[in-house]
Design a protein around this motif. Structure first.
Motif, PDB file in Angstrom:
ATOM      1  N   CYS A 255       0.119  14.607  -1.982  1.00 29.23           N
ATOM      2  CA  CYS A 255       0.094  13.582  -3.034  1.00 29.23           C
ATOM      3  C   CYS A 255      -1.313  13.032  -3.232  1.00 29.23           C
ATOM      4  O   CYS A 255      -1.776  12.851  -4.372  1.00 29.23           O
ATOM      5  N   LEU A 256      -1.983  12.762  -2.117  1.00 33.33           N
ATOM      6  CA  LEU A 256      -3.328  12.196  -2.188  1.00 33.33           C
ATOM      7  C   LEU A 256      -4.280  13.157  -2.892  1.00 33.33           C
ATOM      8  O   LEU A 256      -5.106  12.727  -3.720  1.00 33.33           O
ATOM      9  N   TRP A 257      -4.158  14.431  -2.585  1.00 35.09           N
ATOM     10  CA  TRP A 257      -5.004  15.431  -3.255  1.00 35.09           C
ATOM     11  C   TRP A 257      -4.719  15.468  -4.747  1.00 35.09           C
ATOM     12  O   TRP A 257      -5.653  15.509  -5.570  1.00 35.09           O
TER      13      TRP A 257
ATOM     14  N   ASP B 221       1.300   6.049  -2.666  1.00 38.20           N
ATOM     15  CA  ASP B 221       1.291   7.128  -1.682  1.00 38.20           C
ATOM     16  C   ASP B 221       1.229   6.582  -0.261  1.00 38.20           C
ATOM     17  O   ASP B 221       1.936   7.060   0.638  1.00 38.20           O
ATOM     18  N   VAL B 222       0.400   5.587  -0.039  1.00 38.37           N
ATOM     19  CA  VAL B 222       0.297   4.980   1.294  1.00 38.37           C
ATOM     20  C   VAL B 222       1.624   4.306   1.673  1.00 38.37           C
ATOM     21  O   VAL B 222       2.065   4.381   2.828  1.00 38.37           O
TER      22      VAL B 222
ATOM     23  N   ARG C 217      -5.909   6.036 -10.340  1.00 35.45           N
ATOM     24  CA  ARG C 217      -6.025   6.672  -9.019  1.00 35.45           C
ATOM     25  C   ARG C 217      -5.792   5.679  -7.872  1.00 35.45           C
ATOM     26  O   ARG C 217      -4.978   5.944  -6.986  1.00 35.45           O
TER      27      ARG C 217
ATOM     28  N   TRP D 171      -6.257  12.334  -6.581  1.00 36.95           N
ATOM     29  CA  TRP D 171      -7.712  12.263  -6.727  1.00 36.95           C
ATOM     30  C   TRP D 171      -8.335  13.516  -7.329  1.00 36.95           C
ATOM     31  O   TRP D 171      -9.549  13.546  -7.565  1.00 36.95           O
TER      32      TRP D 171
ATOM     33  N   SER E   1      -2.556   5.630  -5.356  1.00 34.51           N
ATOM     34  CA  SER E   1      -2.828   5.744  -3.917  1.00 34.51           C
ATOM     35  C   SER E   1      -2.049   4.705  -3.125  1.00 34.51           C
ATOM     36  O   SER E   1      -1.614   4.964  -1.996  1.00 34.51           O
TER      37      SER E   1
END
Length: 276
Positions: free
Chosen positions: A254-256, A222-223, A215, A259, A219
């Motif tokens: 993407c973040l959802w 994604d950032v 995760r 996680w 992330s």
């Protein structure tokens, strides 16, 4: 559909459409739409270009799947999810797969030839050098998804040069890195379906390598995706709708997914992969 035709269609994964094909469509779309905005292309031509790149992306994805299955047929027989694939199961022979691949590559290179000489040169080098070697990476490294992202991102300079007629490395690199991170992120989620079988078969993947640290690692991608698209928008003089729809919305989606998905549940990994 006759059984042989169905097996050949499954070899290209076209029966999943649009799932999978968007892996190649979005890099083409990000590059072409950014370039179209940059040169103020008329909306009619933008629509034609988008359809052109949707078809090209589908053909490139299909060819990549055929190459992947030709090289991985022995691995596929050891993995529960892939042991019924046409080559692994014997429904399609290597000769038939090679003929199909030749037809797909011929169609791809014809489409390349309509995009101008510089774009054609990029396509002729990029397709075999990047896309053709991706299936081998899982034998040598634990980061094949990152390599796939790199391979898919050659679509960005291709489309930019085809539309603008020149290189703008600030735009190209930012959009290409964003594309690479997005592709890597979702291919890793996809690879979580096969973690247990991959470990038994000796197949390397980011899903296997990252383990419970998946995760935070995804992330970071994604950032990076968010930051690169944000800066690309600034360089291209984009307005608020671009930042809302093309930067913030996909970043949060993407973040959802990162996680909320269960990386130890193959079904949930597939579900998150298909709704991107």
């Amino acid at each position: 559909m006759p059984s042989k035709a169905r097996a050949l269609a499954e070899l290209t994964r076209i029966h999943w459409f649009p799932v999978g094909c968007d892996f190649m469509f979005w890099p083409f779309a990000w590059g072409s739409l950014a370039a179209s905005y940059h040169v103020a292309l008329p909306m009619g031509q933008v629509a034609v270009n988008t359809l052109f790149y949707a078809l090209l992306g589908t053909l490139v994805h299909s060819a990549g799947c055929v190459i992947n299955d030709m090289l991985d047929r022995d691995f596929d027989r050891k993995v529960e999810r892939s042991k019924t694939r046409p080559l692994a199961s014997g429904a399609v022979t290597m000769t038939e797969a090679a003929i199909l691949l030749t037809v797909l590559v011929g169609a791809i290179f014809y489409m390349f030839s309509t995009a101008g000489p510089t774009a054609l040169a990029l396509g002729l080098v990029g397709l075999p050098a990047c896309g053709g070697t991706y299936p081998l990476m899982k034998r040598w490294m634990y980061w094949p998804s990152l390599y796939l992202g790199f391979a898919a991102s050659w679509a960005v300079p291709f489309t930019w040069v085809a539309i603008t007629g020149r290189f703008d490395w600030g735009m190209i690199l930012n959009v290409a890195v964003a594309s690479c991170c997005w592709t890597c992120l979702y291919d890793t989620i996809y690879a979580c379906q096969d973690k247990k079988d991959d470990e038994k078969a000796g197949v390397k993947s980011m899903a296997v390598r990252l383990g419970d640290g998946i995760r935070p690692a995804l992330s970071v991608f994604d950032v990076t995706f968010f930051g690169c698209l944000l800066w690309a928008g600034y360089l291209n003089g984009q307005h608020l709708p671009f930042y809302v729809m093309s930067v913030i919305a996909p970043f949060l989606l993407c973040l959802w997914h990162i996680w909320s998905f269960d990386h130890n549940d193959p079904r949930d990994s597939w579900d998150k992969f298909t709704v991107r």
